[in-house]
Design an enzyme around this catalytic site. Structure first.
Site, PDB file in Angstrom:
ATOM      1  N   ALA A 142       0.531  -1.476   0.224  1.00 25.49           N
ATOM      2  CA  ALA A 142      -0.021  -0.145  -0.219  1.00 25.49           C
ATOM      3  C   ALA A 142       1.262   1.556   0.148  1.00 25.49           C
ATOM      4  O   ALA A 142       1.877   0.970   0.361  1.00 25.49           O
ATOM      5  CB  ALA A 142      -0.652   0.090   1.468  1.00 25.49           C
ATOM      6  N   GLU A 144      -0.791  -9.562  -0.200  1.00 23.13           N
ATOM      7  CA  GLU A 144      -1.747 -10.031   0.143  1.00 23.13           C
ATOM      8  C   GLU A 144      -2.895 -10.230  -0.892  1.00 23.13           C
ATOM      9  O   GLU A 144      -3.928 -10.713  -1.549  1.00 23.13           O
ATOM     10  CB  GLU A 144      -2.040  -8.597   1.235  1.00 23.13           C
ATOM     11  CG  GLU A 144      -1.769  -8.963   2.548  1.00 23.13           C
ATOM     12  CD  GLU A 144      -2.105  -7.661   3.469  1.00 23.13           C
ATOM     13  OE1 GLU A 144      -1.389  -6.796   3.163  1.00 23.13           O
ATOM     14  OE2 GLU A 144      -3.056  -8.256   4.231  1.00 23.13           O
ATOM     15  N   GLU A 164       4.190  -4.998   7.609  1.00 20.71           N
ATOM     16  CA  GLU A 164       3.996  -4.144   7.542  1.00 20.71           C
ATOM     17  C   GLU A 164       4.261  -3.429   9.853  1.00 20.71           C
ATOM     18  O   GLU A 164       4.511  -2.289   9.584  1.00 20.71           O
ATOM     19  CB  GLU A 164       2.160  -4.284   7.748  1.00 20.71           C
ATOM     20  CG  GLU A 164       1.136  -4.215   7.196  1.00 20.71           C
ATOM     21  CD  GLU A 164       1.958  -4.946   5.886  1.00 20.71           C
ATOM     22  OE1 GLU A 164       2.600  -6.584   5.881  1.00 20.71           O
ATOM     23  OE2 GLU A 164       0.617  -5.448   4.777  1.00 20.71           O
ATOM     24  N   GLY A 195       0.603  -5.052   1.150  1.00 19.14           N
ATOM     25  CA  GLY A 195      -1.247  -4.990   0.290  1.00 19.14           C
ATOM     26  C   GLY A 195      -0.549  -5.998  -0.878  1.00 19.14           C
ATOM     27  O   GLY A 195      -1.347  -6.605  -1.460  1.00 19.14           O
TER      28      GLY A 195
HETATM   29  N1  CO8 Z   1       4.671   3.165  -1.217  1.00 20.44           N
HETATM   30  C1  CO8 Z   1       4.972   3.764  -1.636  1.00 20.44           C
HETATM   31  N2  CO8 Z   1       5.702   4.637  -2.173  1.00 20.44           N
HETATM   32  C2  CO8 Z   1       6.710   3.872  -2.642  1.00 20.44           C
HETATM   33  C3  CO8 Z   1       6.493   2.081  -1.967  1.00 20.44           C
HETATM   34  C4  CO8 Z   1       5.489   1.555  -0.764  1.00 20.44           C
HETATM   35  N3  CO8 Z   1       4.773   0.518  -0.784  1.00 20.44           N
HETATM   36  N4  CO8 Z   1       7.168   1.684  -2.254  1.00 20.44           N
HETATM   37  C5  CO8 Z   1       8.284   2.108  -3.371  1.00 20.44           C
HETATM   38  N5  CO8 Z   1       7.682   3.269  -2.958  1.00 20.44           N
HETATM   39  C6  CO8 Z   1       8.334   4.290  -4.661  1.00 20.44           C
HETATM   40  C7  CO8 Z   1       9.831   4.841  -3.148  1.00 20.44           C
HETATM   41  O1  CO8 Z   1       8.807   5.608  -2.239  1.00 20.44           O
HETATM   42  C8  CO8 Z   1      10.390   5.526  -4.325  1.00 20.44           C
HETATM   43  O2  CO8 Z   1       9.342   6.309  -4.952  1.00 20.44           O
HETATM   44  P1  CO8 Z   1      10.333   8.311  -4.926  1.00 20.44           P
HETATM   45  O3  CO8 Z   1      11.267   7.767  -6.471  1.00 20.44           O
HETATM   46  O4  CO8 Z   1       9.601   9.003  -5.354  1.00 20.44           O
HETATM   47  O5  CO8 Z   1      10.851   8.448  -4.118  1.00 20.44           O
HETATM   48  C9  CO8 Z   1      10.083   4.721  -5.519  1.00 20.44           C
HETATM   49  O6  CO8 Z   1       9.202   3.396  -4.958  1.00 20.44           O
HETATM   50  C10 CO8 Z   1      11.167   3.834  -6.061  1.00 20.44           C
HETATM   51  O7  CO8 Z   1      11.946   2.891  -4.861  1.00 20.44           O
HETATM   52  P2  CO8 Z   1      13.132   3.069  -3.842  1.00 20.44           P
HETATM   53  O8  CO8 Z   1      14.071   4.270  -4.373  1.00 20.44           O
HETATM   54  O9  CO8 Z   1      12.812   2.945  -2.715  1.00 20.44           O
HETATM   55  O10 CO8 Z   1      13.419   1.841  -4.797  1.00 20.44           O
HETATM   56  P3  CO8 Z   1      14.344   0.493  -3.807  1.00 20.44           P
HETATM   57  O11 CO8 Z   1      14.707  -0.636  -4.853  1.00 20.44           O
HETATM   58  O12 CO8 Z   1      15.863   1.478  -2.985  1.00 20.44           O
HETATM   59  O13 CO8 Z   1      14.207  -0.379  -3.091  1.00 20.44           O
HETATM   60  C11 CO8 Z   1      11.734  -1.431  -1.812  1.00 20.44           C
HETATM   61  C12 CO8 Z   1      12.728  -1.360  -3.170  1.00 20.44           C
HETATM   62  C13 CO8 Z   1      12.334  -2.657  -1.019  1.00 20.44           C
HETATM   63  C14 CO8 Z   1      10.431  -1.506  -2.748  1.00 20.44           C
HETATM   64  C15 CO8 Z   1      11.376  -0.100  -1.564  1.00 20.44           C
HETATM   65  O14 CO8 Z   1      10.943   0.808  -2.267  1.00 20.44           O
HETATM   66  C16 CO8 Z   1      10.961   0.040   0.338  1.00 20.44           C
HETATM   67  O15 CO8 Z   1      10.932  -0.986   1.306  1.00 20.44           O
HETATM   68  N6  CO8 Z   1       9.212  -0.337   0.248  1.00 20.44           N
HETATM   69  C17 CO8 Z   1       8.445   0.023   1.204  1.00 20.44           C
HETATM   70  C18 CO8 Z   1       8.154  -2.003   0.505  1.00 20.44           C
HETATM   71  C19 CO8 Z   1       6.660  -1.942   1.794  1.00 20.44           C
HETATM   72  O16 CO8 Z   1       6.936  -2.214   3.378  1.00 20.44           O
HETATM   73  N7  CO8 Z   1       5.555  -2.136   1.681  1.00 20.44           N
HETATM   74  C20 CO8 Z   1       4.056  -2.197   2.426  1.00 20.44           C
HETATM   75  C21 CO8 Z   1       3.833  -1.044   3.249  1.00 20.44           C
HETATM   76  S1  CO8 Z   1       2.598  -1.072   4.136  1.00 20.44           S
HETATM   77  C22 CO8 Z   1       1.168  -2.280   3.407  1.00 20.44           C
HETATM   78  O17 CO8 Z   1       1.743  -2.813   2.214  1.00 20.44           O
HETATM   79  C23 CO8 Z   1       0.218  -2.063   4.374  1.00 20.44           C
HETATM   80  C24 CO8 Z   1      -1.023  -3.128   3.755  1.00 20.44           C
HETATM   81  C25 CO8 Z   1      -2.519  -3.361   4.242  1.00 20.44           C
HETATM   82  C26 CO8 Z   1      -2.653  -2.185   5.164  1.00 20.44           C
HETATM   83  C27 CO8 Z   1      -3.707  -1.679   4.767  1.00 20.44           C
HETATM   84  C28 CO8 Z   1      -4.685  -0.677   5.875  1.00 20.44           C
HETATM   85  C29 CO8 Z   1      -5.283   0.017   5.837  1.00 20.44           C
END
Ligand code: CO8
Length: 261
Positions: free
Chosen positions: A71, A119, A139, A116
């Site tokens: 998400a 999921e 999460e 998400g």
């Molecule tokens: N949300 C928003 N933006 C994201 C997300 C995300 N989950 N993941 C990646 N991005 C964006 C980054 O911010 C970045 O954008 P920008 O260039 O504008 O800064 C772009 O994508 C590229 O990402 P990275 O530069 O970080 O790329 P890397 O290769 O270094 O890393 C990763 C990739 C490992 C995927 C890293 O981006 C990361 O850890 N992302 C977060 C992953 C995460 O934790 N996901 C779970 C989120 S929580 C969730 O899903 C909850 C769902 C259930 C709850 C719903 C009920 C409310």
């Protein structure tokens, strides 16, 4: 509502002779799901319920880095108790729509499937992954619990102990580990072979009886929450219903007439 092919901001939809590929298309954000995208998924999967032209669905992500990296954390960061609950309810609605879609839905996990994203993949009937895939439920790292059905579907897919370990640690696992624990059915070397394998399996499913596949999906899904006697009674009901379907007569007659292998 029928199947909608065009006009989506965050989805690409393609129908090849009844095999519908839905690509989540927000590659700049690793296909992270924001509210707008989630509402499009809700509308798309609602349309599938009334789409006889769709036999099998493949769900994947745009680009070769991510299926869905979760998400949208930037959108969630400012939520309060009410908007957080509404967001969770929307996500749960969408994952249930996918799980209960009349057509089989195959997740082609082409990179990160996190939170998400994992999921969403869990709501599909089964999952194939590319070798670069990383899956996990991070999460807890962000101070929230999984909330698109992940606490329940992950435990059902890989067992309670393994699910708890992944949920509590927020750890990412690679494709080989996901295969070992049964989270994915197959691992393919790259994105092209992943999509090729998903398409080949979709075609195999398409060659089976349409009603038979749909009833099988229903009874496997429904039976999971019933005791064994009730579940096999439901199986017999669906078995009976198959005989009302002209396809059963046509397929068995073809066997007897040796017109089909
Ligand atoms: N949300 C928003 N933006 C994201 C997300 C995300 N989950 N993941 C990646 N991005 C964006 C980054 O911010 C970045 O954008 P920008 O260039 O504008 O800064 C772009 O994508 C590229 O990402 P990275 O530069 O970080 O790329 P890397 O290769 O270094 O890393 C990763 C990739 C490992 C995927 C890293 O981006 C990361 O850890 N992302 C977060 C992953 C995460 O934790 N996901 C779970 C989120 S929580 C969730 O899903 C909850 C769902 C259930 C709850 C719903 C009920 C409310």
């Amino acid at each position: 509502m029928a199947l909608v092919m065009d006009g989506w901001k965050n989805l690409l939809v393609d129908n090849q002779d009844g095999i519908v590929t839905v690509t989540i298309n927000r590659p700049k954000a690793m296909n992270a799901i924001n509210m707008e995208l989630m509402k499009e998924l809700e509308a798309f999967f609602t349309g599938l319920y009334d789409a006889p032209e769709a036999d099998v669905v493949i769900l994947t992500g745009a680009g070769d880095k991510a299926f869905v990296a979760g998400a949208d954390i930037k959108e969630m960061a400012v939520m309060d108790a009410h908007s957080g609950r509404d967001w969770a309810l929307l996500g749960e609605r969408v994952t249930s729509l996918i799980e209960r879609a009349p057509q089989p839905v195959i997740a082609a996990v082409n990179g990160y499937a996190l939170g998400g994203g994992c999921e969403l993949a869990l709501a599909c009937d089964f999952r194939y992954a590319s070798a670069n895939a990383k899956l996990g439920q991070p999460e807890a790292k962000w101070g929230i619990n999984a909330c698109f059905g992940g606490t329940q579907r992950l435990a059902r897919a890989v067992g309670t102990g393994m699910a708890k370990e992944l949920l509590y640690t927020a750890r990412f696992i690679d494709a080989a580990e996901a295969l070992r624990i049964g989270l994915v059915n197959r691992v393919l070397p790259d994105q092209a072979s992943l999509m090729g394998a998903a398409l080949a399996t979709a075609k195999e499913i398409q060659a089976s009886g349409k009603c038979a596949v749909r009833y099988t999906k229903l009874v496997v899904n429904d039976g999971r929450d019933l005791d064994i006697d009730a579940a096999i009674a439901a199986e017999a009901q669906y078995f009976g219903l198959c005989f009302d379907d002209p396809e059963q007569k046509a397929r068995m007659t073809a066997f007897m007439n040796k017109t089909k292998k």
